[in-house]
Scaffold this motif. Structure first.
Motif, PDB file in Angstrom:
ATOM      1  N   ALA A 108      14.182   6.979   4.140  1.00 58.31           N
ATOM      2  CA  ALA A 108      12.798   7.395   3.880  1.00 58.31           C
ATOM      3  C   ALA A 108      12.659   7.932   2.463  1.00 58.31           C
ATOM      4  N   TYR A 109      13.687   8.633   2.005  1.00 56.58           N
ATOM      5  CA  TYR A 109      13.635   9.190   0.654  1.00 56.58           C
ATOM      6  C   TYR A 109      13.601   8.067  -0.394  1.00 56.58           C
ATOM      7  N   VAL A 110      14.417   7.048  -0.176  1.00 57.88           N
ATOM      8  CA  VAL A 110      14.430   5.924  -1.122  1.00 57.88           C
ATOM      9  C   VAL A 110      13.047   5.280  -1.195  1.00 57.88           C
ATOM     10  N   LYS A 111      12.420   5.111  -0.023  1.00 57.47           N
ATOM     11  CA  LYS A 111      11.071   4.547   0.006  1.00 57.47           C
ATOM     12  C   LYS A 111      10.119   5.400  -0.815  1.00 57.47           C
ATOM     13  N   THR A 112      10.237   6.711  -0.664  1.00 59.57           N
ATOM     14  CA  THR A 112       9.373   7.622  -1.402  1.00 59.57           C
ATOM     15  C   THR A 112       9.606   7.500  -2.896  1.00 59.57           C
ATOM     16  N   LEU A 113      10.872   7.370  -3.241  1.00 56.85           N
ATOM     17  CA  LEU A 113      11.241   7.284  -4.657  1.00 56.85           C
ATOM     18  C   LEU A 113      10.711   5.997  -5.286  1.00 56.85           C
ATOM     19  N   MET A 114      10.533   4.967  -4.452  1.00 59.32           N
ATOM     20  CA  MET A 114      10.041   3.686  -4.963  1.00 59.32           C
ATOM     21  C   MET A 114       8.551   3.740  -5.285  1.00 59.32           C
ATOM     22  N   ASN A 115       7.879   4.755  -4.800  1.00 52.87           N
ATOM     23  CA  ASN A 115       6.459   4.908  -5.119  1.00 52.87           C
ATOM     24  C   ASN A 115       6.314   5.208  -6.607  1.00 52.87           C
ATOM     25  N   PRO A 116       5.584   4.370  -7.348  1.00 51.95           N
ATOM     26  CA  PRO A 116       5.497   4.563  -8.798  1.00 51.95           C
ATOM     27  C   PRO A 116       4.893   5.899  -9.204  1.00 51.95           C
ATOM     28  N   PHE A 117       4.164   6.519  -8.291  1.00 56.27           N
ATOM     29  CA  PHE A 117       3.532   7.786  -8.662  1.00 56.27           C
ATOM     30  C   PHE A 117       4.424   8.988  -8.343  1.00 56.27           C
TER      31      PHE A 117
ATOM     32  N   SER B 112     -15.078 -13.116   1.040  1.00 55.63           N
ATOM     33  CA  SER B 112     -14.091 -12.043   0.968  1.00 55.63           C
ATOM     34  C   SER B 112     -12.702 -12.599   1.196  1.00 55.63           C
ATOM     35  N   LEU B 113     -11.742 -12.017   0.490  1.00 54.99           N
ATOM     36  CA  LEU B 113     -10.341 -12.300   0.765  1.00 54.99           C
ATOM     37  C   LEU B 113      -9.781 -11.047   1.429  1.00 54.99           C
ATOM     38  N   VAL B 114      -9.249 -11.223   2.637  1.00 50.48           N
ATOM     39  CA  VAL B 114      -8.661 -10.065   3.312  1.00 50.48           C
ATOM     40  C   VAL B 114      -7.144 -10.192   3.272  1.00 50.48           C
ATOM     41  N   PHE B 115      -6.518  -9.202   2.671  1.00 51.05           N
ATOM     42  CA  PHE B 115      -5.061  -9.226   2.486  1.00 51.05           C
ATOM     43  C   PHE B 115      -4.388  -8.474   3.616  1.00 51.05           C
ATOM     44  N   GLU B 116      -3.549  -9.203   4.368  1.00 49.62           N
ATOM     45  CA  GLU B 116      -2.797  -8.504   5.394  1.00 49.62           C
ATOM     46  C   GLU B 116      -1.577  -7.827   4.800  1.00 49.62           C
ATOM     47  N   GLU B 117      -0.996  -8.458   3.801  1.00 45.96           N
ATOM     48  CA  GLU B 117       0.083  -7.809   3.082  1.00 45.96           C
ATOM     49  C   GLU B 117      -0.211  -7.919   1.597  1.00 45.96           C
ATOM     50  N   ASN B 118       0.364  -7.001   0.856  1.00 40.52           N
ATOM     51  CA  ASN B 118       0.120  -6.992  -0.571  1.00 40.52           C
ATOM     52  C   ASN B 118       1.400  -6.559  -1.277  1.00 40.52           C
ATOM     53  N   PRO B 119       2.147  -7.544  -1.797  1.00 39.93           N
ATOM     54  CA  PRO B 119       3.451  -7.201  -2.369  1.00 39.93           C
ATOM     55  C   PRO B 119       3.353  -6.241  -3.562  1.00 39.93           C
ATOM     56  N   LEU B 120       2.201  -6.193  -4.196  1.00 45.40           N
ATOM     57  CA  LEU B 120       2.067  -5.275  -5.330  1.00 45.40           C
ATOM     58  C   LEU B 120       2.091  -3.830  -4.869  1.00 45.40           C
ATOM     59  N   ALA B 121       1.642  -3.604  -3.661  1.00 46.26           N
ATOM     60  CA  ALA B 121       1.412  -2.230  -3.230  1.00 46.26           C
ATOM     61  C   ALA B 121       2.463  -1.703  -2.252  1.00 46.26           C
ATOM     62  N   ASP B 122       3.569  -2.438  -2.086  1.00 46.70           N
ATOM     63  CA  ASP B 122       4.639  -1.917  -1.237  1.00 46.70           C
ATOM     64  C   ASP B 122       5.088  -0.562  -1.760  1.00 46.70           C
ATOM     65  N   PHE B 123       5.449   0.320  -0.882  1.00 45.40           N
ATOM     66  CA  PHE B 123       5.970   1.672  -1.199  1.00 45.40           C
ATOM     67  C   PHE B 123       4.930   2.608  -1.809  1.00 45.40           C
ATOM     68  N   VAL B 124       3.781   2.074  -2.224  1.00 48.73           N
ATOM     69  CA  VAL B 124       2.875   2.899  -3.015  1.00 48.73           C
ATOM     70  C   VAL B 124       2.093   3.879  -2.157  1.00 48.73           C
ATOM     71  N   GLU B 125       1.988   5.114  -2.644  1.00 43.01           N
ATOM     72  CA  GLU B 125       1.019   6.058  -2.114  1.00 43.01           C
ATOM     73  C   GLU B 125       0.257   6.592  -3.306  1.00 43.01           C
ATOM     74  N   LEU B 126      -1.039   6.566  -3.250  1.00 44.29           N
ATOM     75  CA  LEU B 126      -1.829   7.002  -4.394  1.00 44.29           C
ATOM     76  C   LEU B 126      -1.622   8.491  -4.642  1.00 44.29           C
ATOM     77  N   PRO B 127      -1.715   8.908  -5.916  1.00 41.25           N
ATOM     78  CA  PRO B 127      -1.541  10.323  -6.214  1.00 41.25           C
ATOM     79  C   PRO B 127      -2.544  11.177  -5.443  1.00 41.25           C
TER      80      PRO B 127
END
Lengths: 141, 191
Positions: A108-117, B112-127
């Motif tokens: 889980a930590y690695v996943k978190t670290l992969m977040n660019p922010f 509309s294009l509905v994306f079920e997956e988006n490889p650009l946004a894997d792992f991402v959580e917005l600030p």
């Protein structure tokens, strides 16, 4: 059984903490530390950092097993490749479940670290991470 | 062209004629671009969206050539055909995803294009600064790519994201609207 888990950054700064109790054999997942002891947990945990830094060079694995003891309490440690330390304070021996718990948290930590922010040594506020740690705790401890 | 044919072409080109790269490399590279933009523009997310769109536009201008060369596609039969090609061939061969084409407007000019997956946004959580969730369109580069690519084939479109799972929405949806078909125009003064 009660646990106190902390992630410590490379500058010995705490990134994440979580206090919980066992969910095995009918446990409800709530920590049962004595009130006067609770505040000591952080001290005990962080004072074991020196031991971790000693052991990490003599051990090839990331999982360092029990690194420190204080009365009836034990501290188990885990060091990631990036020198982030996972510490778990516990009051009974449980080598394997703790290893599994650490491995899952590591993932889980690695996943978190992969977040660019997210940057190294930043406090972990991600809800997703928190949920995964809680799930791992429920599953293994 | 039927939609199954599109899917088949996409699959075929993806299998035989596309160089693959590691997905995490793409994700992390794109992630650091966005993150750096946010930093450089001091958290002005509207401006970040704009820059991403511009970068995408410049990619699109070139990518369409690559797309046509790889697929050997001829003209599309109307905008519906274009939409299917984008979803089933374009996204398939460049990102290995197939967004769903849906929500057509009555005049057949926007979808509309509905994306079920988006490889650009894997792992991402917005600030978690209270603004990014409402202002930043993380994958906005894709809008620019579509705009650029379609402009090169005489279609002026407007593309924007309508929702994003990163913001807590249920789905990731991009709205594409055809503004006009660009007629071949002679440069002024050139008879």
């Amino acid at each position: 059984m009660s646990f106190y888990f902390a992630i410590i950054g490379t500058r010995d700064n705490p990134l994440y903490t979580y206090e919980f109790g066992t969910s095995k054999s009918g446990g409800d997942g709530v920590a049962r530390f004595r009130e006067d002891q609770r505040s000591m947990n952080q001290f005990i945990l962080h004072s074991s950092l020196d031991m971790v830094e000693e052991v990490q060079w003599t051990n090839r694995d990331l999982y360092l097993k029990t690194v420190d003891r204080f009365n009836n309490l034990m501290v188990s440690g885990f060091v990631t490749g990036g020198n982030i330390k996972f510490l778990l304070l516990h009051d009974q021996k449980a080598e394997d479940p703790i290893r599994q718990f650490f491995t899952e948290v590591h993932e889980a930590y690695v996943k978190t670290l992969m977040n660019p922010f997210y940057e190294v040594d930043m406090r972990i506020v991600s809800v997703v991470f928190d949920q995964r740690v809680r799930a791992a705790a429920r599953k293994y401890l | 062209m039927s939609t199954t044919k599109h899917a088949r072409i996409g699959e075929e080109v993806w299998k035989s004629r596309v160089d693959k790269v590691n997905a995490e490399l793409v994700t992390l590279t794109y992630g650091s671009i966005v993150q750096q933009l946010c930093k450089d523009l001091e958290g002005d997310y509207t401006e970040v969206n704009k820059q991403l769109d511009k970068m995408g536009y410049n990619i699109g201008l070139r990518l369409i050539e690559d797309f046509l060369a790889k697929t050997n596609m001829g003209r599309c039969n109307g905008f519906r055909d274009t939409a299917e090609s984008i979803a089933k061939i374009g996204f398939k061969i460049f990102l290995n995803i197939t967004p769903t084409v849906t929500n057509w407007s009555a005049d057949n000019k926007s979808f509309s294009l509905v994306f079920e997956e988006n490889p650009l946004a894997d792992f991402v959580e917005l600030p978690d600064d209270g603004r990014a969730q409402n202002e930043l369109w993380y994958s906005n580069i894709l809008c620019g790519v579509l705009r650029g690519a379609l402009e090169m084939v005489q279609m002026q479109v407007e593309a924007h994201f309508a929702s994003d799972v990163l913001r807590g929405n249920d789905s990731t949806e991009m709205r594409v609207e055809l503004i006009r078909i660009i007629d071949d125009e002679l440069p002024p003064g050139d008879e």
